[in-house]
Design a protein around this motif. Structure first.
Motif, mmCIF file in Angstrom:
data_model
loop_
_atom_site.group_PDB
_atom_site.id
_atom_site.type_symbol
_atom_site.label_atom_id
_atom_site.label_comp_id
_atom_site.label_asym_id
_atom_site.label_seq_id
_atom_site.Cartn_x
_atom_site.Cartn_y
_atom_site.Cartn_z
ATOM 1 N N LEU A 113 0.584 -1.113 0.405
ATOM 2 C CA LEU A 113 -0.325 0.184 0.254
ATOM 3 C C LEU A 113 0.707 1.375 -0.005
ATOM 4 C CD1 LEU A 113 -2.901 -1.234 2.540
ATOM 5 C CD2 LEU A 113 -2.713 -0.784 0.014
ATOM 6 N N ARG A 121 -3.780 1.086 -5.538
ATOM 7 C CA ARG A 121 -3.477 1.356 -4.334
ATOM 8 C C ARG A 121 -4.354 2.020 -3.214
ATOM 9 N NH1 ARG A 121 1.580 5.966 -2.094
ATOM 10 N NH2 ARG A 121 -0.172 7.048 -3.259
ATOM 11 N N SER A 125 -6.700 0.306 -0.390
ATOM 12 C CA SER A 125 -6.723 1.367 1.310
ATOM 13 C C SER A 125 -7.928 1.479 1.657
ATOM 14 C CB SER A 125 -5.921 2.464 0.631
ATOM 15 O OG SER A 125 -4.533 2.367 0.578
ATOM 16 N N LYS A 173 2.676 1.116 7.100
ATOM 17 C CA LYS A 173 2.621 1.643 5.895
ATOM 18 C C LYS A 173 3.135 3.184 6.010
ATOM 19 C CE LYS A 173 -1.203 3.243 2.545
ATOM 20 N NZ LYS A 173 -0.721 5.054 2.657
#
Length: 308
Positions: A113, A121, A125, A173
């Motif tokens: 991510l 991505r 997410s 992340k």
């Protein structure tokens, strides 16, 4: 003339700066000492209560120094040492396996991510974030685990439901997004694949974040008793927290039954002391492990807060 004046004033300024630094250090150390005392005091109170007689706790309350020393609470707690050791073994096994696999999957998901060249991505997410807003509830998850996955009375039922946490993925992340893209790009030029980049470059650079998230995951597994309450009926698969929970429930149930029947309740029955002894037994291993990862834990929280 100005340079001469600066040379004359420099020692004074330096001395004043040293004095200010000393004052700030003294204030900081005093503040931290007071805070440490406030943190240690409840723990010492718990240790003292676990070593006090039940009658002394009822009459005088909790004291920092036991007025009447007794190890009755620990005698009751370790009355069946084989059961206690088995519960410890189950908890340690679940914690180790769950932490290792949970940390591996969390870090891999966070790395994917965090990659700016990953086209999907944002969609993934959103998918992960959406699960934090809505949940299917207890009944669907229970039916899934019992009727479809058939995990009842297995160690996997204590591991899988807590294997991944979206909050930990978001924190990881944010940390990995602070790693320069030049590192991964140069590795790609040298012919390294994505998994090799992750294992040999990203993981070593993410040690502070891994230690922080790993501690959170380990604490969650170590303190979990609710999943055992729902899905575990075999005594040999009971984790430590659920074993202590049942022991305390049996103690309270016995006391209430004696009171309901009109019998004389034994004041030496270490109900309160047993609660404190359970606290010591349950938190002891975590307290011993924490100093070894404290440096990475603090660094990971700081970097995650600044870079996120």
């Amino acid at each position: 003339m100005s340079s001469t004046t600066a040379k004359i004033q420099t020692p004074k300024v330096r001395k004043r700066a040293n004095t200010d630094r000393l004052v700030l250090s003294i204030i900081g150390y005093l503040t931290l000492t007071v805070l440490a005392i406030f943190c240690i005091f409840p723990f010492l109170l718990v240790v003292s209560a676990s070593l006090s007689e039940e009658s002394s706790i009822i009459e005088k309350g909790f004291q920092l120094i036991p007025s009447t020393f007794s190890t009755e609470a620990y005698s009751v707690l370790f009355k069946y040492p084989a059961d206690m050791l088995r519960a410890y073994a189950v908890t340690i096994t679940v914690t180790l396996i769950g932490t290792l696999f949970g940390l591996f999957l969390t870090s891999m998901t966070a790395y994917v991510l965090s990659r700016r060249d990953f086209e999907w991505r944002s969609r993934f997410s959103f998918y992960f974030f959406f699960t934090t807003l809505f949940s299917g509830g207890l009944v669907p998850s229970y039916l899934l685990i019992i009727n479809f996955l058939h995990l009842k009375d297995t160690l996997m039922v204590l591991i899988l439901p807590m294997l991944m946490n979206v909050f930990y993925i978001i924190v990881m992340k944010s940390f990995m997004s602070s790693i320069p893209d030049a590192i991964t790009e140069s590795a790609k030029i040298d012919g390294a694949g994505d998994f090799r980049i992750f294992m040999q470059l990203i993981v070593p650079l993410s040690k502070p974040a891994l230690a922080t998230i790993g501690l959170f995951i380990a604490l969650a597994y170590w303190n979990d008793w609710y999943n055992a309450l729902l899905y575990i009926s075999k005594s040999e698969l009971m984790p430590l927290q659920y074993y202590l929970y049942k022991m305390l429930g049996n103690m309270d149930g016995m006391r209430k039954a004696m009171m309901a029947s009109g019998a004389v309740v034994n004041t030496n029955l270490p109900t309160e002391g047993l609660k404190m002894a359970m606290t010591i037994v349950a938190t002891g291993p975590i307290l011993l492990a924490y100093p070894f990862i404290q440096k990475y834990f603090v660094q990971g929280l700081t970097i995650g807060a600044v870079k996120g």
